[in-house]
Design an enzyme around this catalytic site. Structure first.
Site, PDB file in Angstrom:
ATOM      1  CD  GLU A 185      -2.721  -1.049   2.034  1.00 18.53           C
ATOM      2  OE1 GLU A 185      -2.394  -1.326   3.397  1.00 18.53           O
ATOM      3  OE2 GLU A 185      -4.252  -1.192   2.068  1.00 18.53           O
ATOM      4  CD  GLU A 232      -3.316  -6.604   3.519  1.00 17.62           C
ATOM      5  OE1 GLU A 232      -3.433  -7.075   2.562  1.00 17.62           O
ATOM      6  OE2 GLU A 232      -2.829  -5.482   3.499  1.00 17.62           O
TER       7      GLU A 232
HETATM    8  N1  T1G Z   1       4.248  -7.955  11.751  1.00 13.55           N
HETATM    9  C1  T1G Z   1       5.278  -8.102  12.744  1.00 13.55           C
HETATM   10  N2  T1G Z   1       6.065  -9.355  12.820  1.00 13.55           N
HETATM   11  C2  T1G Z   1       6.341  -9.877  11.651  1.00 13.55           C
HETATM   12  C3  T1G Z   1       5.547  -9.394  10.377  1.00 13.55           C
HETATM   13  C4  T1G Z   1       4.579  -8.509  10.436  1.00 13.55           C
HETATM   14  N3  T1G Z   1       3.771  -8.081   9.402  1.00 13.55           N
HETATM   15  N4  T1G Z   1       5.949 -10.394   9.613  1.00 13.55           N
HETATM   16  C5  T1G Z   1       7.197 -11.224  10.163  1.00 13.55           C
HETATM   17  N5  T1G Z   1       7.080 -10.944  11.319  1.00 13.55           N
HETATM   18  C6  T1G Z   1       8.262 -11.328  12.113  1.00 13.55           C
HETATM   19  C7  T1G Z   1       7.862 -12.933  12.384  1.00 13.55           C
HETATM   20  O1  T1G Z   1       6.937 -12.858  13.529  1.00 13.55           O
HETATM   21  C8  T1G Z   1       9.272 -13.350  12.784  1.00 13.55           C
HETATM   22  O2  T1G Z   1       9.368 -12.978  13.978  1.00 13.55           O
HETATM   23  C9  T1G Z   1       9.974 -12.812  11.738  1.00 13.55           C
HETATM   24  O3  T1G Z   1       9.366 -11.303  11.428  1.00 13.55           O
HETATM   25  C10 T1G Z   1      10.497 -13.436  10.503  1.00 13.55           C
HETATM   26  O4  T1G Z   1       9.140 -13.852   9.770  1.00 13.55           O
HETATM   27  C11 T1G Z   1      -2.467  -2.164   6.856  1.00 13.55           C
HETATM   28  C12 T1G Z   1      -3.376  -4.641   7.833  1.00 13.55           C
HETATM   29  C13 T1G Z   1       7.669 -11.197   5.501  1.00 13.55           C
HETATM   30  C14 T1G Z   1       7.039 -13.161   3.937  1.00 13.55           C
HETATM   31  O5  T1G Z   1       0.841 -10.591   6.463  1.00 13.55           O
HETATM   32  O6  T1G Z   1       4.303 -13.380   5.356  1.00 13.55           O
HETATM   33  O7  T1G Z   1      -0.255  -4.755   6.742  1.00 13.55           O
HETATM   34  O8  T1G Z   1       9.449 -15.099  15.012  1.00 13.55           O
HETATM   35  O9  T1G Z   1       9.879 -16.254  10.233  1.00 13.55           O
HETATM   36  O10 T1G Z   1       9.961 -16.909   6.681  1.00 13.55           O
HETATM   37  O11 T1G Z   1      -3.602  -3.206   4.994  1.00 13.55           O
HETATM   38  O12 T1G Z   1       7.263 -13.032   7.596  1.00 13.55           O
HETATM   39  O13 T1G Z   1      11.559 -14.045  14.512  1.00 13.55           O
HETATM   40  O14 T1G Z   1      10.517 -13.226  16.221  1.00 13.55           O
HETATM   41  O15 T1G Z   1       7.894 -15.407   8.642  1.00 13.55           O
HETATM   42  O16 T1G Z   1      11.470 -14.914   5.890  1.00 13.55           O
HETATM   43  C15 T1G Z   1       0.522  -7.981   5.966  1.00 13.55           C
HETATM   44  C16 T1G Z   1       3.403 -11.354   7.123  1.00 13.55           C
HETATM   45  C17 T1G Z   1       0.199  -7.474   7.436  1.00 13.55           C
HETATM   46  C18 T1G Z   1       3.113 -10.313   6.091  1.00 13.55           C
HETATM   47  C19 T1G Z   1       9.123 -13.299   5.751  1.00 13.55           C
HETATM   48  N6  T1G Z   1       1.740  -8.759   6.017  1.00 13.55           N
HETATM   49  N7  T1G Z   1       4.963 -12.002   6.964  1.00 13.55           N
HETATM   50  O17 T1G Z   1       9.023 -14.743   5.658  1.00 13.55           O
HETATM   51  O18 T1G Z   1      10.509 -15.013   8.069  1.00 13.55           O
HETATM   52  S1  T1G Z   1      -1.426  -6.887   7.635  1.00 13.55           S
HETATM   53  C20 T1G Z   1       1.985  -9.786   6.131  1.00 13.55           C
HETATM   54  C21 T1G Z   1       5.198 -12.898   6.171  1.00 13.55           C
HETATM   55  C22 T1G Z   1      -1.229  -5.200   6.729  1.00 13.55           C
HETATM   56  C23 T1G Z   1      -2.358  -3.270   5.908  1.00 13.55           C
HETATM   57  C24 T1G Z   1      -2.383  -4.576   6.485  1.00 13.55           C
HETATM   58  C25 T1G Z   1       6.579 -13.427   6.389  1.00 13.55           C
HETATM   59  C26 T1G Z   1       7.757 -12.739   5.478  1.00 13.55           C
HETATM   60  P1  T1G Z   1      10.317 -14.074  14.867  1.00 13.55           P
HETATM   61  P2  T1G Z   1       9.180 -15.141   9.073  1.00 13.55           P
HETATM   62  P3  T1G Z   1      10.418 -15.579   6.583  1.00 13.55           P
END
Ligand code: T1G
Length: 710
Positions: free
Chosen positions: A112, A132
């Site tokens: 976004e 999301e």
């Molecule tokens: N927020 C907080 N922590 C996150 C995070 C996030 N979005 N994404 C990853 N982490 C942390 C995860 O908990 C882990 O922590 C570390 O990063 C490594 O993650 C407004 C409302 C990016 C593809 O859904 O898909 O935006 O365990 O083990 O395999 O419209 O993380 O090390 O302490 O998964 O290399 C939308 C979610 C949010 C992306 C990387 N975004 N993340 O994968 O590492 S909602 C997502 C992922 C939003 C807007 C809306 C994956 C990754 P720890 P990992 P990875």
């Protein structure tokens, strides 16, 4: 040059490259849009707008990826200003051209941000998506209004309702990406600066996506209703996908600002829903599961064992699926069978599975050929003397496995890890048939092994830290959700599943029909009912397991209904009859009332009183509460490290509805008081032998604690 004071600890910095301002985000591990990042973005943007020397702005990130989304850990708490939509409004309205420099996984709020910029440049393999919906949400900062304006309504519907990312290369043709950057030459930042300078030189100003008109020429009139119908089936019971469709439809119906306002209202409604709470719990549960159990915390930190080549023992359904997992990850596999015929059959079955994937467009011919070349058959154990790890997937009897492990111990190199895919058997007993008990471990795959994401990593009494860490990391490389569990009958998933199956079987004796039970569980949210699942996998598998290893508390009642089927030669789909009958051509399931008198006669023999008042709720509660009760016991015994591990297991190995979060999360959602009351009811109503309330549930009921947080 760094414009801001020396705030090296700040997650957002404003740097200056001549007439180009760089807003650089540095918020490991994934540059999530936490409150400090949002504040920093706003502050730097305001400063860049005011600075007369600045003619264009680029937004960059340090680390391994551009912004990967909002900070999910902030959800469920008070959302602090500045809110992301407000920050992105300022980006969109900036009078100077803004360029987003993209790489890594640009997801959710990160995408976004990029869509609110005026131009986007990216490395070709950058992944861009709005996931999301996988969190029970909808994009909450303009994504449902911006993406249709750039990529069209149909691409927006596909991406937003599936949550699946596309690469920059794929999106380039849709006009989402302006320039595909070169990998490896200049850095992404330097290439973005070059692009911004060209924009300035060409006199191109801000190009607001929010002001673009959506091309609806190719949209069928009933496009959105088609999607509503499709997703009501495909995402049965889930609310967020329907909200996504409504929000995207608004982009065609009302002005941008109104569409964004309505999007935010729907986003907040989803954010406060139990479904989103459950799916966010699932997200973190799968990541917590990757952390080693305390049993392995105190040991010195062992290095991972490099896994370059593996062997799989047994080319049957499971062995073949496991071999495919490794080949898909680019790891060479020696597939061992006891005879050339069995080996040929196994390799042919593997090729067939790859060809099915090719036909479905999941892999290319080149990938098929490469993966098949990685799987080499052998009937000679001596060939396994160089492998780094073996996965045994032979007959589920302890004697066979002990024999195999004794041979492997003799032929494999000293540091090789020896893993068994057993579903139930005691790995300590298997380990004792080797001289390397510290290198013996369980890798419990779930059928079909190349599809199901769960891998139970079973550590035995002597399994060392290097073996556990190596196999957990290997599981992630195979694309699995690895969960470390201890040894007991059925480990975690199957031990709980036995309780679930026991209740289904008991209900058959008590007068419920197979279709009544399966319908109840499908209405609850399961993809399939337990009896149809049992027919599909083969009723004889559980029958043999019970013969080989009588459950700890054997009771003639437990599985008599299933045993009756096997004794009558009704093994399930493979014999065209089990709890149901199956068309021999189409394999279509048909209700078969012939099984009812079999259960009634057996109930009479066993003294079970049949009832005709078994409700849908009783069926649902008995099957689900049995999972919760057994899970709580498993947790107290330390077989599972965390309650969320049990949820990760059930979400990825048994089709537990993700929008219900897993059995432990679900228990908190409906209330432990309701669960305990139900257990006590079934204890009084039926066989009290197994409806003993887990002490942990009683303790939490008194303390008001949450089961899923244990
Ligand atoms: N927020 C907080 N922590 C996150 C995070 C996030 N979005 N994404 C990853 N982490 C942390 C995860 O908990 C882990 O922590 C570390 O990063 C490594 O993650 C407004 C409302 C990016 C593809 O859904 O898909 O935006 O365990 O083990 O395999 O419209 O993380 O090390 O302490 O998964 O290399 C939308 C979610 C949010 C992306 C990387 N975004 N993340 O994968 O590492 S909602 C997502 C992922 C939003 C807007 C809306 C994956 C990754 P720890 P990992 P990875």
């Amino acid at each position: 040059m760094n414009l801001s004071q020396d705030h090296s600890r700040e997650p957002v910095q404003l740097l200056k490259h001549g007439p180009i301002a760089e807003i650089c985000i540095d918020n490991p591990p994934v540059n999530a849009l936490s409150q400090p990042v949002r504040q920093g973005l706003l502050t730097c943007l305001t400063a860049a707008e005011k600075d007369h020397e600045i003619q264009a702005v680029i937004i960059t990130c340090n680390g391994r990826t551009f912004i990967a989304g909002a900070d999910i850990s902030e959800f469920g708490k008070l959302l602090l200003e500045p809110h992301l939509p407000d920050v992105l409004d300022q980006l969109d309205r900036c009078t100077k051209p803004i360029v987003a420099a993209l790489f890594g996984t640009v997801l959710g709020g990160g995408f976004e941000v990029a869509l609110s910029c005026h131009y986007r440049v990216a490395l070709p393999q950058t992944k861009l998506g709005l996931p999301e919906v996988t969190l029970g949400l909808i994009p909450g900062a303009g994504g449902t209004q911006l993406l249709p304006r750039l990529a069209g309504a149909e691409m927006a519907l596909e991406m937003i309702t599936s949550g699946k990312p596309q690469t920059a290369l794929q999106l380039f043709d849709h006009g989402v990406i302006d320039v595909l950057l070169e990998q490896g030459s200049l850095s992404v930042t330097k290439q973005a600066i070059e692009f911004a300078l060209q924009i300035v030189k060409a006199g191109k100003g801000a190009r607001r996506v929010s002001q673009m008109i959506i091309d609806t020429a190719s949209c069928p009139n009933d496009l959105f209703d088609q999607w509503r119908t499709k997703l009501a089936k495909k995402a049965r019971g889930q609310k967020a996908p329907q909200y996504c469709i409504n929000a995207i439809e608004n982009a065609l119906l009302v002005p941008f600002e109104e569409g964004k306002k309505r999007e935010r209202e729907m986003f907040i409604k989803c954010l406060e829903s139990s479904q989103s709470r459950a799916m966010r719990h699932a997200f973190f549960a799968e990541r917590s599961a990757a952390k080693l159990p305390p049993a392995y915390n105190h040991l010195e930190h062992a290095d991972l064992l490099p896994i370059q080549q593996v062997a799989v023992i047994g080319a049957g359904t499971m062995g073949g699926g496991i071999a495919i997992c490794f080949a898909n990850a680019g790891i060479s596999v020696q597939l061992l069978e006891m005879s050339e015929d069995n080996l040929a059959r196994g390799l042919a079955a593997i090729r067939t599975r790859f060809e099915q994937a090719l036909k479905r467009g999941l892999i290319t011919q080149q990938q098929l050929d490469k993966r098949m070349s990685l799987i080499v058959g052998t009937c000679n154990y001596e060939d396994l003397n160089t492998v780094d790890l073996v996965v045994e997937a032979a007959f589920e009897t302890i004697a066979v496995k002990q024999q195999i492990f004794s041979t492997l111990d003799r032929v494999c190199k000293a540091e090789a890890i020896l893993a068994t895919n057993t579903s139930y058997l005691d790995i300590n007993k298997i380990a004792k048939s080797t001289s390397r008990t510290h290198k013996v471990i369980g890798m419990h795959f779930f059928s079909p092994a190349n599809i199901m994401k769960l891998l139970e990593v079973v550590y035995a009494a002597d399994t060392d830290e290097q073996s556990v860490k190596t196999v957990m990391a290997l599981g992630k490389k195979l694309g699995k959700v690895s969960v470390a569990v201890g040894v007991c009958y059925g480990f975690v998933g199957n031990r709980m599943y036995a309780c679930y199956g026991r209740e289904a079987n008991m209900l058959l004796l008590e007068g419920a029909s197979p279709q009544q039970i399966d319908t109840a569980m499908k209405n609850w949210g399961m993809a399939m009912g337990p009896l149809a699942v049992n027919d599909m996998s083969g009723i004889d598998i559980g029958y043999k397991a019970r013969q080989e290893n009588p459950p700890v508390t054997p009771d003639p009642l437990y599985f008599r209904a299933a045993d009756l089927m096997v004794e009558a030669g009704r093994l399930g789909q493979k014999t065209a009859a089990g709890f149901y009958r199956y068309d021999t051509q189409t394999k279509k399931l048909q209700v078969d009332d012939a099984v009812l008198p079999m259960f009634a006669e057996e109930a009479l023999k066993l003294g079970v009183i049949q009832r005709d008042d078994i409700s849908e709720q009783e069926i649902q509660h008995r099957l689900i509460f049995s999972l919760i009760n057994e899970g709580a016991t498993i947790l107290s015994e330390g077989i599972a490290t965390r309650a969320s591990d049990i949820d990760a297991i059930w979400l990825n190995g048994y089709g537990f509805p993700r929008h219900l979060g897993g059995p432990m999360c679900y228990a908190d959602e409906i209330g432990l008081d309701k669960v305990v009351a139900g257990i006590k009811t079934y204890q009084q109503q039926g066989n009290g032998l197994y409806w003993q309330t887990a002490p942990l549930l009683e303790t939490l009921l008194l303390s008001g604690g949450k089961l899923a947080q244990q």
